[in-house]
Design an enzyme around this catalytic site. Structure first.
Site, PDB file in Angstrom:
ATOM      1  N   THR A  99      23.685  41.903   9.028  1.00 46.30           N
ATOM      2  CA  THR A  99      24.943  42.275   9.659  1.00 46.30           C
ATOM      3  C   THR A  99      26.018  42.232   8.585  1.00 46.30           C
ATOM      4  OG1 THR A  99      24.307  41.425  11.826  1.00 46.30           O
ATOM      5  CG2 THR A  99      26.664  41.654  11.397  1.00 46.30           C
ATOM      6  N   LYS A 174      26.786  47.320  15.632  1.00 45.86           N
ATOM      7  CA  LYS A 174      26.628  45.867  15.665  1.00 45.86           C
ATOM      8  C   LYS A 174      27.984  45.181  15.861  1.00 45.86           C
ATOM      9  CE  LYS A 174      24.609  41.875  15.486  1.00 45.86           C
ATOM     10  NZ  LYS A 174      23.782  41.355  14.393  1.00 45.86           N
ATOM     11  N   LYS A 242      31.602  34.846  10.829  1.00 47.52           N
ATOM     12  CA  LYS A 242      31.399  35.799   9.732  1.00 47.52           C
ATOM     13  C   LYS A 242      31.387  37.218  10.263  1.00 47.52           C
ATOM     14  CE  LYS A 242      27.542  37.257   8.360  1.00 47.52           C
ATOM     15  NZ  LYS A 242      26.703  38.499   8.518  1.00 47.52           N
TER      16      LYS A 242
END
Length: 290
Positions: A99, A174, A242
């Protein structure tokens, strides 16, 4: 199914079982991990070999998978000394399951093209349990013909593998996924807190709500554990922060506001200061502790 030579770089929480599914499917898998002991442990559990550098893992590979930490890690394993691009053979397909940002995906795609290789950004959703059980959702960006060649291989660890558009669109998808999750968790945290305060049976409530418009994976899999104060599984708070940082960077560049996500991120920052860094993201309910 046709078997291939596959390199898998990055054997963390997700990569370790994902590489295992590829090996168990009959592919010839060579792994590399920054911590060699982890790679050796993988080789004790699955058929395959261990390489000492990304380049060494890659040199005979038809497909190269990467699942690392962030943009900088991606650049290092692809473009660094003894990186993937220094050993990749022309015609191979490089698939990044990290990701990360759409920008780094496009950067690596251009670099791969110069070496005669193709690139797909293919972040996954489903958490550790999805990786272990081989039922991840894979969101892919890249060229249709490259995707068609790679899909049967990715399906070894996935229940759904979908091409979303050109390189970078896997990562954008995502981001949308993560924004949905934090919104649902905030609503679920408020709902459970209200219901518990009123003395409602949370198990019964969950069983009722999952059949209606409020139904979700988070409701079915996290409502009871949230109510019981159990957060020792799943996707860590640190990792979600994150990922939200990636979302905020993309939103700033697109001129988009993300008010709910920023509210949740602030709550997560407070929970980090209380030591919940490695707790599952459903620890968000702890914001209501008195």
């Amino acid at each position: 199914m046709t078997t291939h030579n596959i390199a898998f770089i990055g054997l963390g929480t997700m990569g370790f079982p994902m590489a295992g599914h590829l090996a168990n499917a009959g592919h010839h898998v060579t792994v590399y991990n920054r911590t060699t002991a982890t790679a050796n442990k993988w080789a004790e559990h699955y058929p395959g070999t261990v390489a000492t550098t990304p380049a060494a893992a890659t040199k005979e590979a038809d497909f190269v998978f990467t699942c690392v930490g962030n943009d900088d890690d991606i650049r290092e394993v692809y473009k660094g000394d003894n990186g993937i691009l220094s050993g990749v053979k022309p015609g191979s397909i490089l698939i990044d399951n990290t990701t990360a940002s759409a920008e780094v995906a496009r950067e690596i795609a251009l670099a791969a093209e110069k070496h005669g290789a193709a690139f797909l950004d293919a972040p996954v959703s489903g958490g550790e349990s999805g990786a272990i059980n081989g039922c991840l959702t894979v969101m892919v960006g890249g060229k249709p013909d490259v995707f068609a060649s790679a899909k049967p291989v990715m399906d070894c660890f996935a229940k759904a593998t979908t091409l979303m558009g050109d390189v970078g669109y896997g990562q954008i998808t995502k981001m949308a996924n993560q924004l949905c999750i934090v919104g649902i968790l905030q609503g679920l945290s408020e709902a459970i807190t209200l219901a518990k305060s009123a003395g409602l049976d949370i198990e019964k409530m969950t069983d009722v709500l999952k059949h209606g418009a409020a139904g979700s994976w988070q409701l079915e899999n996290r409502a009871l554990t949230m109510a019981e104060g159990k957060f020792d599984f799943g996707f860590a708070l640190d990792w979600m922060r994150k990922d939200l940082g990636i979302c905020f960077d993309a939103a700033d560049k697109l001129g988009v506001e993300l008010p709910l996500a920023k509210q949740v991120d602030d709550k997560y920052a407070e929970l980090q200061s209380r030591g919940f860094n490695r707790a599952d993201t459903s620890v968000l309910i702890k914001q209501f502790d008195k």
